[in-house]
Write a protein that holds these residues in place. Structure first.
Motif, mmCIF file in Angstrom:
data_model
loop_
_atom_site.group_PDB
_atom_site.id
_atom_site.type_symbol
_atom_site.label_atom_id
_atom_site.label_comp_id
_atom_site.label_asym_id
_atom_site.label_seq_id
_atom_site.Cartn_x
_atom_site.Cartn_y
_atom_site.Cartn_z
ATOM 1 N N GLY A 15 0.589 -1.186 0.388
ATOM 2 C CA GLY A 15 0.071 -0.168 0.028
ATOM 3 C C GLY A 15 1.008 1.399 0.222
ATOM 4 O O GLY A 15 0.956 1.781 -0.728
ATOM 5 N N ILE A 16 1.616 1.604 1.074
ATOM 6 C CA ILE A 16 2.073 2.142 1.202
ATOM 7 C C ILE A 16 3.512 1.720 2.046
ATOM 8 O O ILE A 16 3.378 0.867 2.882
ATOM 9 N N ILE A 17 4.409 2.799 2.712
ATOM 10 C CA ILE A 17 5.610 2.425 2.638
ATOM 11 C C ILE A 17 6.536 3.578 2.775
ATOM 12 O O ILE A 17 7.052 4.170 2.815
ATOM 13 N N ASP A 18 6.863 2.632 4.804
ATOM 14 C CA ASP A 18 7.870 4.462 5.686
ATOM 15 C C ASP A 18 7.172 5.524 5.085
ATOM 16 O O ASP A 18 8.028 6.731 4.633
ATOM 17 N N VAL A 19 6.109 6.218 4.589
ATOM 18 C CA VAL A 19 5.557 7.815 4.675
ATOM 19 C C VAL A 19 5.895 8.590 5.626
ATOM 20 O O VAL A 19 5.464 8.679 6.605
ATOM 21 N N ASP A 20 6.788 9.765 5.678
ATOM 22 C CA ASP A 20 7.250 11.007 6.371
ATOM 23 C C ASP A 20 6.310 11.823 5.357
ATOM 24 O O ASP A 20 7.329 12.361 4.481
ATOM 25 N N LEU A 21 5.565 12.587 6.434
ATOM 26 C CA LEU A 21 5.233 13.884 5.556
ATOM 27 C C LEU A 21 5.036 14.789 7.051
ATOM 28 O O LEU A 21 4.327 14.301 7.967
ATOM 29 N N SER A 22 4.904 16.079 6.300
ATOM 30 C CA SER A 22 5.419 17.062 7.722
ATOM 31 C C SER A 22 4.577 18.323 6.570
ATOM 32 O O SER A 22 4.693 18.431 5.861
ATOM 33 N N ILE A 23 3.122 17.980 7.038
ATOM 34 C CA ILE A 23 1.751 19.893 6.464
ATOM 35 C C ILE A 23 2.304 20.758 7.276
ATOM 36 O O ILE A 23 1.749 21.130 8.573
ATOM 37 N N VAL A 55 7.174 7.611 -0.703
ATOM 38 C CA VAL A 55 7.538 9.470 -1.408
ATOM 39 C C VAL A 55 8.789 9.513 -1.684
ATOM 40 O O VAL A 55 9.756 9.460 -1.261
ATOM 41 N N ILE A 56 9.272 9.863 -2.607
ATOM 42 C CA ILE A 56 10.389 10.203 -3.582
ATOM 43 C C ILE A 56 11.187 12.081 -2.681
ATOM 44 O O ILE A 56 11.890 11.555 -4.199
ATOM 45 N N MET A 57 10.013 12.615 -3.566
ATOM 46 C CA MET A 57 10.564 13.886 -2.679
ATOM 47 C C MET A 57 10.120 14.656 -2.549
ATOM 48 O O MET A 57 8.432 14.337 -2.841
ATOM 49 N N VAL A 58 9.708 15.706 -1.870
ATOM 50 C CA VAL A 58 9.503 16.814 -1.116
ATOM 51 C C VAL A 58 10.026 17.633 -1.361
ATOM 52 O O VAL A 58 11.248 18.173 -0.694
#
Lengths: 360, 314
Positions: B23-31, B212-215
């Motif tokens: 599904g998703i793997i190790d998604v790190d996001l900071s909004i 997530v490959i790029m932010v």
């Protein structure tokens, strides 16, 4: 209310030779109440009697290959038993048989007598047909007078000529199936409908918790259940009043209330399936399959004598309409077992829903 | 995970497997509070799974998230109530009118404040008096847009919000989103359309194959991506002339007398150079997601379109 008929037709498995070899084997018929009776018509009118007759009535076709048989009083034949009112009206093997009623019979039973001629082990195979009796009193009296009849009948006795007997057959025989199918479909849609039409996202997005969602759905189903049970009860009361018969209010109330544990059971099972299988058509199919399977198990169990085995897994087993209608007693087992099934299933559904990924 | 008051969404190695399927793997996001964040990725990349996990519609396999300082697993209902959510595809009570439906949602939210149903419906050209079952896909999407903003949420999470909207309505939608930002509210929107994200977002995150490959800030992202300039000349032109220009990151020869170049800046210099030649035809397009992935991440594991558009692993 009565049966307008002129003969009875039977088929028994034993050959006449076998019967004679077994000495007094296998048929005892006690017939009271009507001058003549058409069993074929009786069974058409009251199909549920076939359950009682089991597999021994094969051909109920019209016709006769035996001449009329005059009833023979059995009093004195078996010293240990009071058979003062019991008459043998047919003894033998045949597909069809005519017999003449003695004129004052009130009860009609078919029994298979075991090889050892021990009547206490006799197998009950006959319908009960009692005309214009007060079920609560006269049957008790007949039972007291004729212990053998009680042995033959057990507790399964109801007058088909009284309104409560009529309802037991015409109405309550279908009531459990109708109620369970209605609730199964209604409950089955609880989760699957909202997943199917993708409205569950929006519902949960409004801030509903998963628990609240299920709680409110359960509340709706329970209200539906109460409305259906009460509505059916009220409809039947009004129906009986309209045809001018006395309303057996207590028996009817017991019979409807007695169906609630079974309803809770199916609600629980259906909710569990609805949470687990959240695709509309599959959910409905699974729930209907389970409901009809249980109904079939009940029928097969009755016919095959599996009530104490496979019959336990059917919710229908825990609804004894005749007992509720006539005895006005709630059987504790019939309340506890389906309620436990229902509550455990509901708890399981909540746990499953709590863990569930919601895919709209 | 420690809550940060400036972050409205935080995820820490958020992972979801459906059995063995990714599904998703190790998604790190900071909004951050007050930003418009674009979550970009091709279909099936994991955008919706990420959104549904942070809203507790899907339970994570591992990792954690905080939305408005709340853990979705523990306080899913509160989290969902605190946001305006537009699912990528959603069901409605089709026998209701749009007005009745939206007011029902407000009642279910127990929202007592002033609502924006009329204002937003006017702007989205939505007829509230019609039954939802009479609506086209686009009109149903308008209902979804109104429902996401009608209760003045501080955070809106929108999953492919412009699906089905015509270009005019898309522009109106962009205006609404930009107004939310102006009010200090936060918008997290997913899309698979690069141009859409470039138009309104402050930052962009790219998700591909669940990771997530790029932010990046949008300004940085635009510099990196550029646009594709496709020029047909009346004769052969040496590609090296353009390679040496500032702002041109890549030049390829196409069929015939065609040059395809990626321009990240200084378009003026490119035009002046073009003017020295006879140009037969010219197009200046957004880079597609596929091109973007090819550019940044090479051909490894890239899905390319061949066989009449059927995707195959290249």
């Amino acid at each position: 209310m009565g049966i307008d008929a002129d003969f009875a037709s039977f088929d028994f498995n034993s050959t006449l030779d076998e019967i004679y070899k077994m000495d007094l084997t296998p048929i005892l018929e006690i017939y009271k109440g009507y001058n003549t009776t058409d069993l074929d018509e009786l069974l058409e009118d009251y199909p549920f009697l076939i359950d009682f007759l089991g597999g021994n009535l094969i051909d109920m076709g019209v016709g006769s290959d035996h001449s009329a048989f005059t009833p023979i009083p059995l009093d004195g034949l078996f010293p240990d038993m009071n058979l003062s009112d019991v008459e043998l009206i047919y003894f033998g093997e045949s597909t069809n048989v005519n017999f003449t009623n003695s004129g004052n019979s009130k009860v009609f039973i078919v029994g298979l007598i075991p090889n050892d001629w021990n009547l206490t082990n006799m197998t009950y195979r006959g319908p009960v047909f009692i005309n214009e009796l007060d079920v609560g009193s006269e049957i008790d009296k007949i039972m007291e007078d004729n212990p053998m009849i009680k042995i033959l009948l057990g507790d399964e006795m109801v007058s088909f000529t009284e309104i409560d007997g009529f309802m037991a057959i015409e109405y309550f025989s279908m009531w459990p199936l109708m109620l369970l199918i209605f609730l199964a479909i209604k409950t089955g849609a609880t989760v699957s409908k909202h997943v199917d039409d993708q409205s569950i996202d929006i519902l949960l997005a409004t801030g509903y918790s998963r628990f609240r969602f299920l709680n409110e759905k359960m509340l709706v189903i329970l209200v539906n259940m109460v409305l259906v049970v009460f509505g059916a009860w009220l409809g039947l009361v009004l129906g009986v009043l309209m045809i001018g018969e006395p309303v057996p209010l207590v028996g009817m109330t017991y019979t409807f209330l007695g169906s609630i544990p079974m309803a809770i059971g199916i609600i629980g099972i259906s909710l569990l399936i609805s949470v687990r299988v959240d695709e509309g058509s599959k959910t409905t199919g699974a729930i209907m399959g389970v409901t009809i399977f249980m109904f079939m198990i009940q029928i097969v169990s009755n016919i095959a004598g599996w009530q104490d085995g496979l019959g336990y897994i059917s919710l229908f087993r825990y609804y004894n309409m005749i007992e509720l209608m006539t005895s006005h007693v709630f059987d504790l087992v019939n309340i506890i077992v389906p309620m436990v099934v229902g509550i455990v299933s509901i708890i399981g559904a909540y746990v499953l829903f709590w863990k569930k990924d919601i895919h709209a | 995970m420690n809550p940060d008051k400036e972050l409205v969404i935080q995820t820490n190695k958020l992972t979801k497997y459906y059995g063995k399927a990714r599904g998703i793997i190790d998604v790190d996001l900071s909004i951050q509070k007050g930003e418009i964040f674009g979550f970009l990725g091709p279909n099936g990349a994991g955008k919706s799974t990420t959104i549904r996990t942070i809203l507790d519609l899907i339970r994570p396999t591992s990792g954690s998230a905080l939305v408005n300082g709340m853990d979705p697993v523990k306080e899913g209902a509160k989290v969902r109530r605190s946001v305006g959510y537009l699912p990528s595809d959603f069901g409605t009570y089709k026998s209701m009118t749009a007005k009745a439906y939206l007011h029902t949602l407000l009642a279910m939210m127990d929202y007592k404040g002033e609502n924006r149903i009329d204002e937003l419906s006017n702007r989205m050209d939505l007829d509230l008096t019609r039954k939802i079952k009479e609506f086209s896909r686009g009109n149903r999407q308008k209902v979804g847009v109104v429902s996401a903003f009608m209760h003045n949420p501080k955070l809106a999470i929108l999953d492919e919000p412009t699906t089905g909207l015509d270009p005019l309505m898309q522009q109106e939608f962009y205006k609404i989103v930009l107004e939310e930002k102006a009010k200090g509210n936060t918008v997290f929107l997913s899309s698979h359309i690069l141009a859409e994200v470039e138009t309104i977002c402050d930052r962009v995150g790219i998700i591909r194959r669940g990771k997530v490959i790029m932010v990046e800030k949008m300004s940085t992202f635009k510099k990196k991506t550029g646009k594709l300039l496709n020029v047909e000349f009346d004769g052969k032109v040496d590609p090296k002339i353009f390679m040496d220009l500032e702002g041109v990151s890549q030049v390829k020869e196409g069929e015939g007398n065609v040059l395809i170049m990626t321009v990240t800046s200084h378009i003026d210099e490119v035009i002046k150079e073009l003017a020295k030649h006879t140009v037969v035809d010219l197009t200046y397009d957004e880079v597609s997601l596929e091109d973007l992935f090819l550019k940044f991440y090479g051909r490894e594991n890239i899905t390319v379109k061949i066989n009449n558009g059927k995707g195959v692993e290249a």
